[in-house]
Design a protein around this motif. Structure first.
Motif, PDB file in Angstrom:
ATOM      1  N   LYS A   1       0.840  -1.207   0.000  1.00  0.00           N
ATOM      2  CA  LYS A   1       0.000   0.000   0.000  1.00  0.00           C
ATOM      3  C   LYS A   1       0.870   1.250   0.000  1.00  0.00           C
ATOM      4  CE  LYS A   1      -4.325  -1.486   1.071  1.00  0.00           C
ATOM      5  NZ  LYS A   1      -5.363  -1.252   0.152  1.00  0.00           N
ATOM      6  N   VAL A   2       0.453   2.259  -0.763  1.00  0.00           N
ATOM      7  CA  VAL A   2       1.147   3.542  -0.799  1.00  0.00           C
ATOM      8  C   VAL A   2       0.406   4.491   0.130  1.00  0.00           C
ATOM      9  CG1 VAL A   2       1.749   5.517  -2.218  1.00  0.00           C
ATOM     10  CG2 VAL A   2       1.929   3.232  -3.155  1.00  0.00           C
ATOM     11  N   ASN A   3       1.143   5.126   1.024  1.00  0.00           N
ATOM     12  CA  ASN A   3       0.559   6.112   1.918  1.00  0.00           C
ATOM     13  C   ASN A   3       1.375   7.386   1.789  1.00  0.00           C
ATOM     14  OD1 ASN A   3      -0.428   7.718   3.914  1.00  0.00           O
ATOM     15  ND2 ASN A   3      -0.183   6.249   5.561  1.00  0.00           N
ATOM     16  N   ARG A   4       0.897   8.313   0.997  1.00  0.00           N
ATOM     17  CA  ARG A   4       1.627   9.559   0.769  1.00  0.00           C
ATOM     18  C   ARG A   4       1.549  10.511   1.950  1.00  0.00           C
ATOM     19  NH1 ARG A   4       0.033   7.980  -4.337  1.00  0.00           N
ATOM     20  NH2 ARG A   4       1.801   7.690  -5.735  1.00  0.00           N
ATOM     21  N   GLU A   5       0.840  10.110   2.995  1.00  0.00           N
ATOM     22  CA  GLU A   5       0.753  10.900   4.222  1.00  0.00           C
ATOM     23  C   GLU A   5       1.716  10.375   5.280  1.00  0.00           C
ATOM     24  OE1 GLU A   5      -1.073  13.635   4.391  1.00  0.00           O
ATOM     25  OE2 GLU A   5      -1.768  13.267   2.354  1.00  0.00           O
TER      26      GLU A   5
ATOM     27  N   LEU B   1       5.345  19.821  -9.939  1.00  0.00           N
ATOM     28  CA  LEU B   1       5.126  18.885 -11.032  1.00  0.00           C
ATOM     29  C   LEU B   1       4.923  17.453 -10.527  1.00  0.00           C
ATOM     30  CD1 LEU B   1       5.028  18.275 -14.062  1.00  0.00           C
ATOM     31  CD2 LEU B   1       7.524  18.117 -14.022  1.00  0.00           C
ATOM     32  N   ALA B   2       5.580  17.069  -9.463  1.00  0.00           N
ATOM     33  CA  ALA B   2       5.440  15.701  -8.933  1.00  0.00           C
ATOM     34  C   ALA B   2       4.000  15.396  -8.538  1.00  0.00           C
ATOM     35  CB  ALA B   2       6.363  15.502  -7.745  1.00  0.00           C
ATOM     36  N   ARG B   3       3.295  16.379  -8.020  1.00  0.00           N
ATOM     37  CA  ARG B   3       1.886  16.172  -7.659  1.00  0.00           C
ATOM     38  C   ARG B   3       1.049  15.926  -8.903  1.00  0.00           C
ATOM     39  NH1 ARG B   3       0.836  17.546  -2.317  1.00  0.00           N
ATOM     40  NH2 ARG B   3       2.438  18.794  -1.322  1.00  0.00           N
TER      41      ARG B   3
ATOM     42  N   ASP C   1      -1.118  12.505  -9.945  1.00  0.00           N
ATOM     43  CA  ASP C   1      -2.526  12.597 -10.343  1.00  0.00           C
ATOM     44  C   ASP C   1      -2.763  11.931 -11.699  1.00  0.00           C
ATOM     45  OD1 ASP C   1      -3.154  13.938  -8.026  1.00  0.00           O
ATOM     46  OD2 ASP C   1      -3.149  15.930  -8.962  1.00  0.00           O
ATOM     47  N   VAL C   2      -1.855  12.141 -12.634  1.00  0.00           N
ATOM     48  CA  VAL C   2      -2.004  11.538 -13.964  1.00  0.00           C
ATOM     49  C   VAL C   2      -1.869  10.022 -13.883  1.00  0.00           C
ATOM     50  CG1 VAL C   2      -0.929  11.329 -16.248  1.00  0.00           C
ATOM     51  CG2 VAL C   2      -1.293  13.584 -15.245  1.00  0.00           C
ATOM     52  N   VAL C   3      -0.861   9.534 -13.181  1.00  0.00           N
ATOM     53  CA  VAL C   3      -0.635   8.088 -13.086  1.00  0.00           C
ATOM     54  C   VAL C   3      -1.822   7.399 -12.414  1.00  0.00           C
ATOM     55  CG1 VAL C   3       0.808   6.318 -12.009  1.00  0.00           C
ATOM     56  CG2 VAL C   3       1.875   8.234 -13.192  1.00  0.00           C
ATOM     57  N   GLU C   4      -2.438   8.047 -11.439  1.00  0.00           N
ATOM     58  CA  GLU C   4      -3.569   7.441 -10.730  1.00  0.00           C
ATOM     59  C   GLU C   4      -4.775   7.201 -11.629  1.00  0.00           C
ATOM     60  OE1 GLU C   4      -4.291   9.795  -7.231  1.00  0.00           O
ATOM     61  OE2 GLU C   4      -2.689   8.794  -6.129  1.00  0.00           O
ATOM     62  N   VAL C   5      -4.910   7.921 -12.735  1.00  0.00           N
ATOM     63  CA  VAL C   5      -6.054   7.712 -13.621  1.00  0.00           C
ATOM     64  C   VAL C   5      -5.719   6.829 -14.826  1.00  0.00           C
ATOM     65  CG1 VAL C   5      -7.193   9.840 -12.930  1.00  0.00           C
ATOM     66  CG2 VAL C   5      -5.678   9.853 -14.919  1.00  0.00           C
ATOM     67  N   LEU C   6      -4.474   6.394 -14.953  1.00  0.00           N
ATOM     68  CA  LEU C   6      -4.101   5.508 -16.052  1.00  0.00           C
ATOM     69  C   LEU C   6      -4.628   4.095 -15.817  1.00  0.00           C
ATOM     70  CD1 LEU C   6      -0.366   6.504 -16.641  1.00  0.00           C
ATOM     71  CD2 LEU C   6      -2.356   7.174 -17.993  1.00  0.00           C
TER      72      LEU C   6
ATOM     73  N   GLY D   1       1.644   1.491 -10.542  1.00  0.00           N
ATOM     74  CA  GLY D   1       1.449   2.936 -10.602  1.00  0.00           C
ATOM     75  C   GLY D   1       2.462   3.688  -9.765  1.00  0.00           C
ATOM     76  N   THR D   2       2.816   3.139  -8.611  1.00  0.00           N
ATOM     77  CA  THR D   2       3.825   3.756  -7.761  1.00  0.00           C
ATOM     78  C   THR D   2       5.171   3.778  -8.473  1.00  0.00           C
ATOM     79  OG1 THR D   2       2.694   2.965  -5.793  1.00  0.00           O
ATOM     80  CG2 THR D   2       4.995   3.628  -5.533  1.00  0.00           C
ATOM     81  N   LEU D   3       5.540   2.656  -9.066  1.00  0.00           N
ATOM     82  CA  LEU D   3       6.818   2.564  -9.765  1.00  0.00           C
ATOM     83  C   LEU D   3       6.843   3.457 -10.999  1.00  0.00           C
ATOM     84  CD1 LEU D   3       7.352  -1.282  -9.428  1.00  0.00           C
ATOM     85  CD2 LEU D   3       8.293   0.550  -8.011  1.00  0.00           C
ATOM     86  N   LEU D   4       5.734   3.532 -11.715  1.00  0.00           N
ATOM     87  CA  LEU D   4       5.659   4.396 -12.896  1.00  0.00           C
ATOM     88  C   LEU D   4       5.819   5.864 -12.500  1.00  0.00           C
ATOM     89  CD1 LEU D   4       5.215   4.752 -15.913  1.00  0.00           C
ATOM     90  CD2 LEU D   4       2.758   4.751 -15.460  1.00  0.00           C
ATOM     91  N   ALA D   5       5.167   6.289 -11.422  1.00  0.00           N
ATOM     92  CA  ALA D   5       5.280   7.676 -10.966  1.00  0.00           C
ATOM     93  C   ALA D   5       6.740   8.005 -10.594  1.00  0.00           C
ATOM     94  CB  ALA D   5       4.357   7.934  -9.792  1.00  0.00           C
ATOM     95  N   LEU D   6       7.428   7.053  -9.972  1.00  0.00           N
ATOM     96  CA  LEU D   6       8.833   7.258  -9.625  1.00  0.00           C
ATOM     97  C   LEU D   6       9.691   7.364 -10.884  1.00  0.00           C
ATOM     98  CD1 LEU D   6       9.277   4.839  -6.621  1.00  0.00           C
ATOM     99  CD2 LEU D   6       9.365   7.326  -6.562  1.00  0.00           C
ATOM    100  N   LEU D   7       9.392   6.551 -11.859  1.00  0.00           N
ATOM    101  CA  LEU D   7      10.157   6.553 -13.112  1.00  0.00           C
ATOM    102  C   LEU D   7      10.009   7.865 -13.861  1.00  0.00           C
ATOM    103  CD1 LEU D   7      11.866   4.917 -15.126  1.00  0.00           C
ATOM    104  CD2 LEU D   7       9.722   4.176 -16.164  1.00  0.00           C
ATOM    105  N   ILE D   8       8.785   8.380 -13.893  1.00  0.00           N
ATOM    106  CA  ILE D   8       8.511   9.636 -14.604  1.00  0.00           C
ATOM    107  C   ILE D   8       9.162  10.769 -13.859  1.00  0.00           C
ATOM    108  CG2 ILE D   8       6.737  11.257 -15.358  1.00  0.00           C
ATOM    109  CD1 ILE D   8       4.927   8.819 -15.769  1.00  0.00           C
TER     110      ILE D   8
END
Length: 66
Positions: free
Chosen positions: A6-10, A28-30, A34-39, A59-66
């Motif tokens: 589980k990802v917990n950004r808090e 930009l990271a935010r 947001d974009v990755v979460e809707v893919l 999705g977590t790994l993709l967001a880190l890669l981008i």
């Protein structure tokens, strides 16, 4: 039951107390998160073999890669 960690950004850290404090509201990271979460990433999740310890969600790994 999910196969992914589980990802917990808090999550709180020692310095700074929260990951949310590292970035400004318009960083930009935010936007990337947001974009990755809707893919549609369900195919990546289905391809996960499930061996070993829990994996991080694609999705977590993709967001880190981008």
């Amino acid at each position: 039951m999910s196969r992914f960690v589980k990802v917990n950004r808090e999550t709180a850290y020692l310095l700074p107390p929260s990951v949310q404090e590292w970035l400004s509201k318009n960083h930009l990271a935010r936007y990337v998160v947001d974009v990755v979460e809707v893919l549609e990433l369900s195919e990546l999740g289905r391809r996960y073999a499930g061996r070993g310890s829990d994996a991080h969600h694609p999705g977590t790994l993709l967001a880190l890669l981008i």
